[in-house]
Design an enzyme around this catalytic site. Structure first.
Site, PDB file in Angstrom:
ATOM      1  N   SER A   1       5.506   4.773  -1.840  1.00 47.32           N
ATOM      2  CA  SER A   1       6.289   4.815  -3.083  1.00 47.32           C
ATOM      3  C   SER A   1       6.092   6.126  -3.834  1.00 47.32           C
ATOM      4  O   SER A   1       6.963   6.554  -4.570  1.00 47.32           O
ATOM      5  CB  SER A   1       5.912   3.628  -3.967  1.00 47.32           C
ATOM      6  OG  SER A   1       4.522   3.639  -4.196  1.00 47.32           O
TER       7      SER A   1
ATOM      8  N   ALA B   1       0.844  -1.196   0.000  1.00 45.71           N
ATOM      9  CA  ALA B   1       0.000   0.000   0.000  1.00 45.71           C
ATOM     10  C   ALA B   1       0.882   1.249   0.000  1.00 45.71           C
ATOM     11  O   ALA B   1       2.017   1.163   0.406  1.00 45.71           O
ATOM     12  CB  ALA B   1      -0.872  -0.001   1.249  1.00 45.71           C
ATOM     13  N   THR B   2       0.309   2.444  -0.381  1.00 45.48           N
ATOM     14  CA  THR B   2       1.226   3.448  -0.936  1.00 45.48           C
ATOM     15  C   THR B   2       1.371   4.930  -0.634  1.00 45.48           C
ATOM     16  O   THR B   2       2.319   5.224   0.050  1.00 45.48           O
ATOM     17  CB  THR B   2       1.232   3.320  -2.439  1.00 45.48           C
ATOM     18  OG1 THR B   2       0.574   2.146  -2.768  1.00 45.48           O
ATOM     19  CG2 THR B   2       2.607   3.290  -2.888  1.00 45.48           C
ATOM     20  N   THR B   3       0.669   5.912  -1.186  1.00 45.29           N
ATOM     21  CA  THR B   3       1.078   7.311  -0.896  1.00 45.29           C
ATOM     22  C   THR B   3       0.209   7.957   0.184  1.00 45.29           C
ATOM     23  O   THR B   3      -1.012   8.029   0.031  1.00 45.29           O
ATOM     24  CB  THR B   3       1.028   8.199  -2.151  1.00 45.29           C
ATOM     25  OG1 THR B   3       1.852   7.608  -3.133  1.00 45.29           O
ATOM     26  CG2 THR B   3       1.537   9.612  -1.859  1.00 45.29           C
TER      27      THR B   3
ATOM     28  N   ALA C   1       1.926   2.516  -8.304  1.00 49.24           N
ATOM     29  CA  ALA C   1       1.343   1.862  -7.136  1.00 49.24           C
ATOM     30  C   ALA C   1       0.446   2.788  -6.328  1.00 49.24           C
ATOM     31  O   ALA C   1      -0.057   2.406  -5.277  1.00 49.24           O
ATOM     32  CB  ALA C   1       2.454   1.315  -6.251  1.00 49.24           C
TER      33      ALA C   1
END
Lengths: 229, 259
Positions: free
Chosen positions: B176, B40-42, B215
């Site tokens: 990311s 999982a990401t930003t 992502a």
């Protein structure tokens, strides 16, 4: 070889029960009253920091009378049991009945096997999704569990307090009326109790996930002064 | 009934209680698991006059695949704080769950809530506890923010995989897409931004992150899935409603079209 004196088991139990009852009667009482939105608990407690009423879980509250260190130990154990169960299964699986049973097991065990019984009486209250789901379990020093309807009194002089609550209780009381009833029932005829002498907390259906709220002295004051009934 | 002797009582520490009762497994370790578990990401958190705004996208990816479109990476830790996560989704969600429980458990056992600094420190210890997992490719890197009731201000923290805890004055990012999101915020940040100004800024940051990082998911108007955005002020944690997010992202889109 020394033979210990024979004491009849009935006598042992009676002595222990007397001892526990005496300890509990020394402390101040509390009442729990069902009202339209849930359950309100009013305790006579002049300390603002050493509490008798606390939150256990989303819909469950705890109240204890007697020896502070003993019921506080039970309170913490209850929070632990509830949080562990909610973590292991689901928040919906934590209920007052199984918690009251755990308390009863523990108190019964201590009563029969330890040197000294616990000098406490506790109340486990749960607020349901509707008023039919409200539950109150009153657990005694020897592990006796009582399923209370509508209201419960714990501590010393409970017979008189219960009578006074019974005389004033009706279905669908609002919070202010329930607090007033609790206060006058605890005070009796001869005394009056100021908000500073009381500890008041309630479990209300409309409070979101965590139903428990504590009322400060400043918040209790207006509830008790409006319209004397 | 979980009873302990006074000399080995876990106190108000819920993770310690879990260990004592045998409910936690030892963390993953040993061989690297590879890239096909969901990640999982930003996520970003920005300070402003009334407190903190925290936002995170909704996408989880497993290697090349989008495994979830509706993940909630920004969650309420307690009434006055929020946590957002990047990294392996499974351990991250578990960490958040134990963290939320720990804050509530402490509050109930002790009768008063932890200080904001105490909460940030607690999270740091949980991240450090996952170090074995990080070596196995299951790193979890959260950001934490909240309203400090004692100092009457919003505060934000960033972490690294070893549990390092860094308080920042303006904003923090993780995941990311954090480089892109962080750059947008760095350029657009002003001390005097109000709620709507910060909201527009974080929306732009997430938009650019989604634009450049595979992502990170962008706003999905087709399905009505928007990033989770929440304000944490003296009044507590409040999620920003989807219709307000829809208009905010629409104005970002307008701006991009006009370039």
């Amino acid at each position: 070889m020394n033979m210990p004196f024979y004491v009849a088991p009935e006598q042992v139990m009676k002595d222990r029960a007397d001892y526990a009852r005496k300890g509990i009667a020394r402390g101040r009482a509390l009442v729990a009253i069902r009202y339209d939105e849930g359950v309100v608990i009013v305790a006579e407690n002049s300390s603002a920091t050493l509490r008798k009423i606390s939150e256990i879980y989303d819909r469950i509250g705890f109240a204890g009378v007697g020896r502070y260190n003993e019921y506080d130990q039970l309170r913490v154990a209850g929070v632990r049991a509830a949080d562990l169960k909610g973590y292991q299964y689901s928040r919906d699986d934590v209920d007052a009945r199984s918690l009251a049973n755990l308390y009863a097991q523990h108190l019964g065990q201590v009563f029969t096997h330890e040197m000294k019984p616990m000098e406490v009486e506790i109340l486990v209250a749960e607020v349901g999704q509707t008023s039919e789901g409200d539950q109150m379990f009153h657990v005694l020093y020897d592990g006796t569990v009582m399923d209370e309807q509508d209201f419960a009194a714990l501590g010393g002089d409970t017979d008189a307090i219960t009578e006074r609550v019974k005389a004033g209780w009706s279905d669908g009381l609002d919070l202010a009326a329930a607090v007033r009833l609790g206060r006058s029932a605890l005070a009796g005829e001869e005394r009056t109790l100021d908000p500073a002498d009381l500890e008041v907390a309630y479990l209300a259906r409309g409070n979101g996930r965590r139903c428990f709220r504590r009322l400060s002295d400043g918040e209790v004051e207006p509830l008790t002064t409006t319209a004397t009934s | 009934m979980p009873m302990f002797l006074p000399n080995d009582d876990p106190g108000a520490n819920f993770p310690a209680l879990l260990r004592r009762t045998g409910l936690t497994e030892t963390g993953p370790g040993g061989e690297r698991l590879g890239g096909d578990i969901p990640h999982a990401t930003t996520c970003v958190a920005v300070r402003f006059a009334d407190g903190v705004i925290m936002a995170g996208d909704r996408r989880a990816t497993s290697g090349n695949l989008i495994s979830h479109r509706t993940m909630e990476k920004v969650v309420e830790a307690d009434r006055h704080s929020a946590v957002a996560i990047a990294g392996a989704a499974g351990p991250a969600m578990e960490m958040i769950r134990v963290f939320q429980l720990q804050l509530e458990h402490y509050e109930k056992v002790e009768g008063s809530a932890l200080s904001l600094e105490g909460k940030a420190n607690q999270l740091s210890m949980m991240v450090r506890g996952n170090l074995q997992g990080a070596f196995a490719g299951l790193a979890v890197v959260p950001i934490f923010g909240g309203y400090d009731l004692r100092r009457e201000t919003g505060r934000v923290w960033a972490y690294d995989v070893t549990g390092g805890r860094y308080e920042e004055r303006e904003y923090v990012t993780t995941g990311s897409g954090s480089l892109h999101a962080g750059t947008v915020i760095k350029i657009g940040f002003r001390d005097d931004l109000d709620r709507s100004g910060v909201l527009a800024l974080v929306a732009k940051a997430l938009w650019e992150a989604a634009d450049a990082d595979s992502a990170t998911g962008g706003p999905d108007a087709l399905r009505g899935i928007y990033p989770v955005v929440a304000t944490i002020t003296a009044d507590g944690f409040t999620p920003v409603a989807d219709d307000e997010l829809a208009t905010t992202f629409e104005s970002v889109a307008e701006e991009v079209r006009a370039r």
